[in-house]
Design a protein around this motif. Structure first.
Motif, PDB file in Angstrom:
ATOM      1  N   THR A 101       0.822  -1.204   0.000  1.00 52.46           N
ATOM      2  CA  THR A 101       0.000   0.000   0.000  1.00 52.46           C
ATOM      3  C   THR A 101       0.863   1.265   0.000  1.00 52.46           C
ATOM      4  OG1 THR A 101      -0.102   0.221   2.404  1.00 52.46           O
ATOM      5  CG2 THR A 101      -1.755  -1.228   1.362  1.00 52.46           C
ATOM      6  N   LYS A 102       0.226   2.374  -0.234  1.00 53.14           N
ATOM      7  CA  LYS A 102       0.935   3.652  -0.181  1.00 53.14           C
ATOM      8  C   LYS A 102       1.491   3.887   1.226  1.00 53.14           C
ATOM      9  CE  LYS A 102       0.129   6.759  -2.987  1.00 53.14           C
ATOM     10  NZ  LYS A 102      -0.493   7.686  -3.899  1.00 53.14           N
ATOM     11  N   MET A 103       0.712   3.539   2.253  1.00 54.51           N
ATOM     12  CA  MET A 103       1.204   3.691   3.622  1.00 54.51           C
ATOM     13  C   MET A 103       2.474   2.860   3.814  1.00 54.51           C
ATOM     14  SD  MET A 103      -0.455   2.727   7.372  1.00 54.51           S
ATOM     15  CE  MET A 103      -2.008   3.528   7.142  1.00 54.51           C
ATOM     16  N   ASP A 104       2.478   1.621   3.333  1.00 51.62           N
ATOM     17  CA  ASP A 104       3.656   0.761   3.433  1.00 51.62           C
ATOM     18  C   ASP A 104       4.864   1.422   2.775  1.00 51.62           C
ATOM     19  OD1 ASP A 104       1.740  -1.120   4.315  1.00 51.62           O
ATOM     20  OD2 ASP A 104       1.969  -2.418   2.560  1.00 51.62           O
ATOM     21  N   LYS A 105       4.649   1.910   1.569  1.00 55.30           N
ATOM     22  CA  LYS A 105       5.743   2.493   0.783  1.00 55.30           C
ATOM     23  C   LYS A 105       6.310   3.750   1.435  1.00 55.30           C
ATOM     24  CE  LYS A 105       3.962   0.643  -3.536  1.00 55.30           C
ATOM     25  NZ  LYS A 105       3.345   0.925  -4.837  1.00 55.30           N
ATOM     26  N   VAL A 106       5.422   4.611   1.911  1.00 57.05           N
ATOM     27  CA  VAL A 106       5.882   5.854   2.539  1.00 57.05           C
ATOM     28  C   VAL A 106       6.664   5.538   3.815  1.00 57.05           C
ATOM     29  CG1 VAL A 106       5.164   8.016   3.636  1.00 57.05           C
ATOM     30  CG2 VAL A 106       4.052   7.275   1.523  1.00 57.05           C
ATOM     31  N   LEU A 107       6.125   4.671   4.654  1.00 55.84           N
ATOM     32  CA  LEU A 107       6.809   4.339   5.906  1.00 55.84           C
ATOM     33  C   LEU A 107       8.175   3.700   5.634  1.00 55.84           C
ATOM     34  CD1 LEU A 107       6.850   4.236   8.988  1.00 55.84           C
ATOM     35  CD2 LEU A 107       5.511   2.123   8.874  1.00 55.84           C
ATOM     36  N   HIS A 108       8.236   2.813   4.666  1.00 58.26           N
ATOM     37  CA  HIS A 108       9.488   2.146   4.313  1.00 58.26           C
ATOM     38  C   HIS A 108      10.560   3.160   3.903  1.00 58.26           C
ATOM     39  CE1 HIS A 108      12.045  -1.115   2.949  1.00 58.26           C
ATOM     40  NE2 HIS A 108      12.078  -0.623   1.736  1.00 58.26           N
ATOM     41  N   SER A 109      10.181   4.151   3.108  1.00 57.30           N
ATOM     42  CA  SER A 109      11.148   5.139   2.612  1.00 57.30           C
ATOM     43  C   SER A 109      11.432   6.265   3.598  1.00 57.30           C
ATOM     44  CB  SER A 109      10.655   5.743   1.291  1.00 57.30           C
ATOM     45  OG  SER A 109      10.677   4.777   0.265  1.00 57.30           O
ATOM     46  N   VAL A 110      10.445   6.654   4.379  1.00 55.89           N
ATOM     47  CA  VAL A 110      10.627   7.798   5.269  1.00 55.89           C
ATOM     48  C   VAL A 110      11.456   7.429   6.497  1.00 55.89           C
ATOM     49  CG1 VAL A 110       8.615   7.756   6.845  1.00 55.89           C
ATOM     50  CG2 VAL A 110       9.441   9.921   5.923  1.00 55.89           C
ATOM     51  N   ASP A 111      11.439   6.174   6.886  1.00 57.30           N
ATOM     52  CA  ASP A 111      12.190   5.728   8.059  1.00 57.30           C
ATOM     53  C   ASP A 111      13.677   6.102   7.946  1.00 57.30           C
ATOM     54  OD1 ASP A 111      13.004   4.371  10.388  1.00 57.30           O
ATOM     55  OD2 ASP A 111      12.848   2.399   9.458  1.00 57.30           O
ATOM     56  N   PRO A 112      14.389   5.675   6.898  1.00 54.49           N
ATOM     57  CA  PRO A 112      15.799   6.067   6.812  1.00 54.49           C
ATOM     58  C   PRO A 112      15.999   7.550   6.498  1.00 54.49           C
ATOM     59  CG  PRO A 112      15.186   4.797   4.870  1.00 54.49           C
ATOM     60  CD  PRO A 112      14.016   4.747   5.823  1.00 54.49           C
ATOM     61  N   LEU A 113      15.033   8.162   5.815  1.00 54.28           N
ATOM     62  CA  LEU A 113      15.182   9.587   5.495  1.00 54.28           C
ATOM     63  C   LEU A 113      15.211  10.444   6.746  1.00 54.28           C
ATOM     64  CD1 LEU A 113      15.453  11.948   3.571  1.00 54.28           C
ATOM     65  CD2 LEU A 113      12.952  11.882   3.250  1.00 54.28           C
ATOM     66  N   THR A 114      14.424  10.107   7.752  1.00 59.04           N
ATOM     67  CA  THR A 114      14.448  10.906   8.984  1.00 59.04           C
ATOM     68  C   THR A 114      15.830  10.846   9.629  1.00 59.04           C
ATOM     69  OG1 THR A 114      13.590   9.107  10.361  1.00 59.04           O
ATOM     70  CG2 THR A 114      11.966  10.668   9.429  1.00 59.04           C
ATOM     71  N   GLY A 115      16.477   9.694   9.547  1.00 58.01           N
ATOM     72  CA  GLY A 115      17.841   9.574  10.075  1.00 58.01           C
ATOM     73  C   GLY A 115      18.826  10.429   9.304  1.00 58.01           C
ATOM     74  N   LEU A 116      18.688  10.467   7.989  1.00 57.13           N
ATOM     75  CA  LEU A 116      19.548  11.307   7.155  1.00 57.13           C
ATOM     76  C   LEU A 116      19.342  12.779   7.502  1.00 57.13           C
ATOM     77  CD1 LEU A 116      21.531  11.411   4.668  1.00 57.13           C
ATOM     78  CD2 LEU A 116      19.483  11.852   3.317  1.00 57.13           C
ATOM     79  N   ILE A 117      18.107  13.169   7.735  1.00 56.86           N
ATOM     80  CA  ILE A 117      17.813  14.563   8.074  1.00 56.86           C
ATOM     81  C   ILE A 117      18.395  14.917   9.443  1.00 56.86           C
ATOM     82  CG2 ILE A 117      15.940  16.183   8.628  1.00 56.86           C
ATOM     83  CD1 ILE A 117      14.358  14.876   6.285  1.00 56.86           C
ATOM     84  N   VAL A 118      18.293  14.026  10.407  1.00 55.96           N
ATOM     85  CA  VAL A 118      18.892  14.285  11.723  1.00 55.96           C
ATOM     86  C   VAL A 118      20.402  14.457  11.581  1.00 55.96           C
ATOM     87  CG1 VAL A 118      19.421  13.264  13.975  1.00 55.96           C
ATOM     88  CG2 VAL A 118      17.085  13.202  13.103  1.00 55.96           C
ATOM     89  N   ALA A 119      21.046  13.549  10.863  1.00 56.86           N
ATOM     90  CA  ALA A 119      22.498  13.645  10.668  1.00 56.86           C
ATOM     91  C   ALA A 119      22.862  14.946   9.951  1.00 56.86           C
ATOM     92  CB  ALA A 119      23.000  12.434   9.881  1.00 56.86           C
ATOM     93  N   SER A 120      22.054  15.340   8.990  1.00 56.00           N
ATOM     94  CA  SER A 120      22.296  16.601   8.264  1.00 56.00           C
ATOM     95  C   SER A 120      22.184  17.798   9.205  1.00 56.00           C
ATOM     96  CB  SER A 120      21.294  16.752   7.115  1.00 56.00           C
ATOM     97  OG  SER A 120      21.452  15.718   6.168  1.00 56.00           O
ATOM     98  N   ALA A 121      21.187  17.771  10.065  1.00 59.66           N
ATOM     99  CA  ALA A 121      20.999  18.879  11.019  1.00 59.66           C
ATOM    100  C   ALA A 121      22.191  19.008  11.952  1.00 59.66           C
ATOM    101  CB  ALA A 121      19.717  18.680  11.820  1.00 59.66           C
TER     102      ALA A 121
END
Length: 182
Positions: free
Chosen positions: A99-119
């Motif tokens: 589902t779209k929810m599955d896909k978004v959660l799968h991709s957003v999980d590592p992205l939040t880590g990248l954003i924290v590291a960037s900050a």
């Protein structure tokens, strides 16, 4: 299950403050994308909030990550919708992503880590002063935040351009900076 109950259950199973903040970041992003796609923000938020509830039990057994979460939630006396449980189980890549929810959660999980590291490496050390292009430059640096799988993040292009995905996620995280303390 309401958010208050979900947070209480999450805190019972996650003891590390950084993991809790990660879950809050993913929750905020999932709510942002639910709004964007016209979906139920509460359901998407709960999926994001609880996605790593089993992390401390499965960190050394990745094949069970996401799958044990269902057991933890049921043992807590809660019944979540199948779509939420499936998204939580699928985010770790150990269950079909449909589902779209599955896909978004799968991709957003590592992205939040990248954003924290960037900050943390941004000249201002302030997430509210970061721009999407700054995060995208860090994304292109393959030796930066190696734990944030570019391959998984890139799967967002199945439903939106990478730049838009990063922009929405960054905005969601900036909106809860008081919680993330970045």
């Amino acid at each position: 299950m309401d958010r208050k109950e979900a947070v209480k259950l999450l805190k019972k199973h996650l003891n590390q403050e950084n993991l809790l903040k990660h879950c809050y970041a993913v929750e905020a992003a999932m709510r942002e994308f639910a709004d964007y796609f016209g979906e139920d923000e509460k359901k998407w938020g709960i999926a994001g909030l609880l996605h790593d509830i089993d992390y401390e039990y499965t960190k050394d057994n990745h094949e069970k990550h996401g799958l044990k979460a269902e057991e933890i939630i049921k043992q807590g006396g809660f019944e979540l919708g199948k779509n939420i449980i499936n998204a939580i189980k699928a985010h770790g890549g150990n269950y079909p992503i449909n589902t779209k929810m599955d896909k978004v959660l799968h991709s957003v999980d590592p992205l939040t880590g990248l954003i924290v590291a960037s900050a943390l490496m941004h000249p201002s050390k302030d997430i509210t002063k970061m721009k999407t292009d700054f995060v995208l430059r860090r994304y292109d640096e393959k030796n930066f935040a190696k734990g944030a799988s570019r391959e998984v993040i890139q799967k967002c292009t199945d439903f939106m351009p990478l730049k838009d995905f990063v922009s929405h996620t960054l905005k969601a995280m900036q909106n809860i900076n008081d919680v993330l303390e970045l």
